[in-house]
Design an enzyme around this catalytic site. Structure first.
Site, short mmCIF file in Angstrom:
data_model
loop_
_atom_site.label_atom_id
_atom_site.label_comp_id
_atom_site.label_asym_id
_atom_site.label_seq_id
_atom_site.Cartn_x
_atom_site.Cartn_y
_atom_site.Cartn_z
N TYR A 23 0.84 -1.20 0.00
CA TYR A 23 0.00 0.00 0.00
C TYR A 23 0.87 1.25 0.00
O TYR A 23 0.62 2.19 -0.74
CB TYR A 23 -0.92 0.01 1.22
N ASN A 46 -12.76 -0.64 -5.99
CA ASN A 46 -12.24 -0.83 -7.34
C ASN A 46 -13.39 -1.06 -8.32
O ASN A 46 -14.11 -2.05 -8.21
CB ASN A 46 -11.28 -2.04 -7.33
N CYS A 54 -6.11 -5.28 -8.09
CA CYS A 54 -5.95 -4.92 -6.68
C CYS A 54 -5.49 -6.10 -5.82
O CYS A 54 -4.94 -5.89 -4.75
CB CYS A 54 -7.24 -4.33 -6.12
N HIS A 55 -5.64 -7.31 -6.32
CA HIS A 55 -5.17 -8.48 -5.56
C HIS A 55 -3.65 -8.50 -5.43
O HIS A 55 -3.11 -9.20 -4.59
CB HIS A 55 -5.67 -9.78 -6.20
N GLU A 83 -0.75 -16.82 -10.04
CA GLU A 83 0.26 -16.07 -10.80
C GLU A 83 1.68 -16.51 -10.43
O GLU A 83 2.65 -15.93 -10.89
CB GLU A 83 0.11 -14.56 -10.54
#
Length: 101
Positions: A23, A46, A54-55, A83
């Site tokens: 953040y 979002n 945003c993840h 990912e």
């Protein structure tokens, strides 16, 4: 506030696949290192999670958000894991997976 959120979203869109940012890191890149909470507020609302990843934003310790707005913390972990992001003791391995500019 909308323009601030848009600046934040534009930064978040730059986080590469398989990487995370904090953040505070997003706040600094958006122009104000004191905006870490504002980043959290922006990500919670979002408007386009398919295009604003945003993840990929975690706290400075590599923890996911307990209040992840798009399916809870387990969904955030699932998205990051898909990912290739790896977790150690419930935290993202920040040495390996933090986005470095």
């Amino acid at each position: 506030m909308d323009s601030t959120f848009q600046i934040i979203y534009n930064v978040v869109k730059q986080i590469p696949y398989g990487r995370v940012a904090t953040y505070g890191q997003i706040a600094a890149l958006a122009g104000n290192p004191r905006w870490a909470r504002v980043v959290g507020y922006a990500l919670h609302v979002n408007p386009d999670p398919a295009n604003i990843p945003c993840h990929r934003v975690v706290n400075k310790s590599g923890q996911v958000s307990k209040a992840f707005a798009f399916g809870g913390e387990n969904m955030q972990i699932k998205l990051l894991s898909s990912e290739g992001v790896e977790f150690v003791d419930g935290h993202v391995d920040m040495d390996r997976f933090q986005w470095k500019l």
